[in-house]
Design a protein around this motif. Structure first.
Motif, PDB file in Angstrom:
ATOM      1  N   CYS A  14     -10.719  32.068 -15.578  1.00 33.55           N
ATOM      2  CA  CYS A  14     -11.547  30.989 -16.072  1.00 33.55           C
ATOM      3  C   CYS A  14     -10.801  29.717 -16.702  1.00 33.55           C
ATOM      4  CB  CYS A  14     -12.790  31.091 -16.704  1.00 33.55           C
ATOM      5  SG  CYS A  14     -12.716  31.880 -18.308  1.00 33.55           S
ATOM      6  N   SER A 101     -17.010  27.018  -7.028  1.00 33.83           N
ATOM      7  CA  SER A 101     -16.602  26.136  -8.131  1.00 33.83           C
ATOM      8  C   SER A 101     -15.839  27.247  -9.319  1.00 33.83           C
ATOM      9  CB  SER A 101     -17.812  25.778  -8.797  1.00 33.83           C
ATOM     10  OG  SER A 101     -18.742  26.707  -9.408  1.00 33.83           O
ATOM     11  N   SER A 103     -14.661  29.148 -12.671  1.00 30.42           N
ATOM     12  CA  SER A 103     -15.536  29.450 -13.638  1.00 30.42           C
ATOM     13  C   SER A 103     -14.828  29.066 -14.894  1.00 30.42           C
ATOM     14  CB  SER A 103     -15.187  30.957 -13.751  1.00 30.42           C
ATOM     15  OG  SER A 103     -15.652  31.469 -14.794  1.00 30.42           O
ATOM     16  N   TYR A 104     -15.570  28.571 -15.827  1.00 30.41           N
ATOM     17  CA  TYR A 104     -15.275  28.090 -17.157  1.00 30.41           C
ATOM     18  C   TYR A 104     -16.061  28.719 -18.246  1.00 30.41           C
ATOM     19  CZ  TYR A 104     -19.543  25.376 -17.208  1.00 30.41           C
ATOM     20  OH  TYR A 104     -20.901  24.582 -17.417  1.00 30.41           O
ATOM     21  N   SER A 105     -15.592  28.569 -19.516  1.00 27.49           N
ATOM     22  CA  SER A 105     -16.463  28.924 -20.818  1.00 27.49           C
ATOM     23  C   SER A 105     -16.096  28.103 -21.865  1.00 27.49           C
ATOM     24  CB  SER A 105     -15.698  30.243 -21.193  1.00 27.49           C
ATOM     25  OG  SER A 105     -15.902  31.550 -20.391  1.00 27.49           O
ATOM     26  N   HIS A 119     -20.847  30.435 -20.662  1.00 30.14           N
ATOM     27  CA  HIS A 119     -19.850  30.922 -19.466  1.00 30.14           C
ATOM     28  C   HIS A 119     -20.619  30.738 -18.021  1.00 30.14           C
ATOM     29  CE1 HIS A 119     -16.816  33.091 -17.259  1.00 30.14           C
ATOM     30  NE2 HIS A 119     -17.727  33.950 -16.595  1.00 30.14           N
ATOM     31  N   ASP A 120     -19.897  30.143 -17.180  1.00 31.76           N
ATOM     32  CA  ASP A 120     -20.273  29.835 -15.679  1.00 31.76           C
ATOM     33  C   ASP A 120     -19.359  30.764 -14.923  1.00 31.76           C
ATOM     34  OD1 ASP A 120     -20.950  29.500 -13.101  1.00 31.76           O
ATOM     35  OD2 ASP A 120     -20.542  27.137 -13.615  1.00 31.76           O
ATOM     36  N   ALA A 121     -19.788  31.861 -14.222  1.00 31.76           N
ATOM     37  CA  ALA A 121     -18.982  32.798 -13.376  1.00 31.76           C
ATOM     38  C   ALA A 121     -18.345  32.296 -12.375  1.00 31.76           C
ATOM     39  CB  ALA A 121     -19.899  34.242 -12.951  1.00 31.76           C
ATOM     40  N   GLY A 122     -18.873  31.325 -11.549  1.00 36.86           N
ATOM     41  CA  GLY A 122     -18.278  30.631 -10.474  1.00 36.86           C
ATOM     42  C   GLY A 122     -17.534  31.757  -9.661  1.00 36.86           C
ATOM     43  N   ASP A 125     -17.881  35.605  -9.233  1.00 35.55           N
ATOM     44  CA  ASP A 125     -18.657  36.325  -8.558  1.00 35.55           C
ATOM     45  C   ASP A 125     -18.494  36.894  -7.186  1.00 35.55           C
ATOM     46  OD1 ASP A 125     -20.432  36.756 -10.673  1.00 35.55           O
ATOM     47  OD2 ASP A 125     -21.981  35.095 -10.403  1.00 35.55           O
ATOM     48  N   SER A 187     -28.782  39.630 -18.499  1.00 38.84           N
ATOM     49  CA  SER A 187     -28.117  39.147 -17.214  1.00 38.84           C
ATOM     50  C   SER A 187     -28.105  40.402 -15.806  1.00 38.84           C
ATOM     51  CB  SER A 187     -26.540  38.942 -17.481  1.00 38.84           C
ATOM     52  OG  SER A 187     -25.801  40.362 -17.528  1.00 38.84           O
TER      53      SER A 187
END
Length: 374
Positions: A14, A101, A103-105, A119-122, A125, A187
């Motif tokens: 990420c 997209s 991933s970012y944190s 966090h976005d797993a993008g 996943d 989650s």
């Protein structure tokens, strides 16, 4: 050593965005992050993150020939991730997903408290067995995989797709190491049956490198909740007992099939346990380890005291890199655990995962210079 060791760092990747809090920031998290308050920051650090990047780039710094096998989108964040890896001279092998997209944190390293992650797993996943090509496995000395709890397909179906990846790797005679990540109980990963997943994959894992908090959550939820309650908002490792809490977890992981287990215990240090000599001989063949020297070990290494503490970002990933590199260079278990503890302490001396790291030679020199421990 005949040439550089070739390692694939696969799994979660990420872009990490870390706002830098001023050194004089004071108060509780609730006070500092109070709604409606304007905070004046001291800049921002933007770096690649996740196990594949953090551990992979640390291994590169320590002299390995690294391929980073992460998955990103064809977007701005994905281009930044690729550019950063190329700046470090890494053959990244990134998988590009035009429909996904990157991933970012956003990491909030508030002074005096543990980090908060947004966090976005993008595309993590959608990572699956088809993303590990035969070409990417060519000539490897080690396949390292990190953070399956943050990658949906890796924990769905009781870990069958993660097992498929590991079987593909092991079929080529390549050793496998595995790192975990914290699981958010709320989650989808929090409702996965982690005992079944671990029992499925650990017989394929040569080196298992979780944290004590991650492992407690996965295999003993009641004990995890009790220790969190006992910590009362502090880091769980501050109230964790090596003999009572950590050692039994390591024994269980060995029973479930892992050959070597390194448990990260935060500022306390690292606990290592290994299997009997017969199983270690399998690694002697593929890694050149001294099976007798690595068999039946039970070791605890206290953390080294950093000169300053900026952020814990990547500390676990980079200490893992030092441990694995030590293994590949034929060092003893004691030396590997010591190097891991040293690299973890170096890491927290910078805000990002790489800024504080040392080469293997620099680590050994610092250790030999009488570096004080916690």
């Amino acid at each position: 050593m005949q040439g550089k060791k070739k390692i694939a760092a696969a799994g979660h990747i990420c872009l990490d965005i870390t706002p830098v809090f001023p050194a004089n920031t004071a108060g509780t998290v609730a006070e500092i992050l109070k709604p409606g308050r304007l905070l004046h920051m001291d800049g921002v650090d933007v770096h690649t993150g996740g196990s594949a990047a953090n551990t992979g780039l640390a291994l590169k710094l320590m002299g390995a020939d690294v391929r980073i096998l992460g998955k990103v989108g064809e977007d701005t964040f994905g281009r930044i991730v690729g550019a950063v890896l190329e700046q470090h001279g890494v053959r990244h092998g990134l998988i590009r997903d035009a429909q996904g997209s990157t991933s970012y944190s956003v990491i909030l390293a508030v002074p005096g408290t543990d980090r908060i992650f947004l966090h976005d797993a993008g595309t993590n996943d959608t990572y699956g067995p088809e993303d590990i090509s035969e070409e990417a496995l060519e000539g490897l000395d080690l396949f390292h995989f990190g953070y399956p709890p943050l990658m949906r397909r890796m924990y769905e179906k009781e870990g069958r797709e993660l097992e498929e990846i590991f079987r593909k790797v092991k079929a080529r005679g390549i050793p496998v190491s595995l790192d975990m990540a914290a699981v958010d109980e709320a989650s989808p990963a929090g409702s996965a049956d982690w005992e079944k997943i671990l029992r499925r994959i650990l017989p394929l894992v040569d080196v298992f490198l979780p944290s004590v908090e991650e492992l407690l959550f996965m295999v003993d939820r009641e004990a995890y909740r009790k220790i969190v309650q006992r910590a009362a908002g502090r880091d769980v490792t501050e109230v964790t007992d090596i003999r009572q809490d950590v050692a039994p977890l390591a024994e269980k992981m060995l029973e479930w099939g892992a050959k070597n287990v390194l448990i990260k215990c935060g500022s306390m240090g690292l606990y290592f346990a290994s299997c009997e000599v017969e199983k270690q001989r399998e690694l002697q063949t593929v890694m050149g380890l001294d099976a007798e020297a690595w068999a039946g070990k039970r070791l605890f290494e206290r953390s080294f005291r950093p000169e300053r503490i900026c952020s814990g970002t990547g500390a676990g990933d980079t200490c893992i890199a030092a441990f694995l590199m030590g293994m590949l260079l034929g060092k003893t278990p004691e030396e590997c655990v010591r190097l891991a503890a040293a690299q973890g302490a170096c890491c927290v001396e910078a805000y990002d995962a790489l800024g504080g790291l040392r080469t293997m030679e620099e680590l050994e020199k610092r250790i030999g210079g009488g570096w004080e421990k916690n």
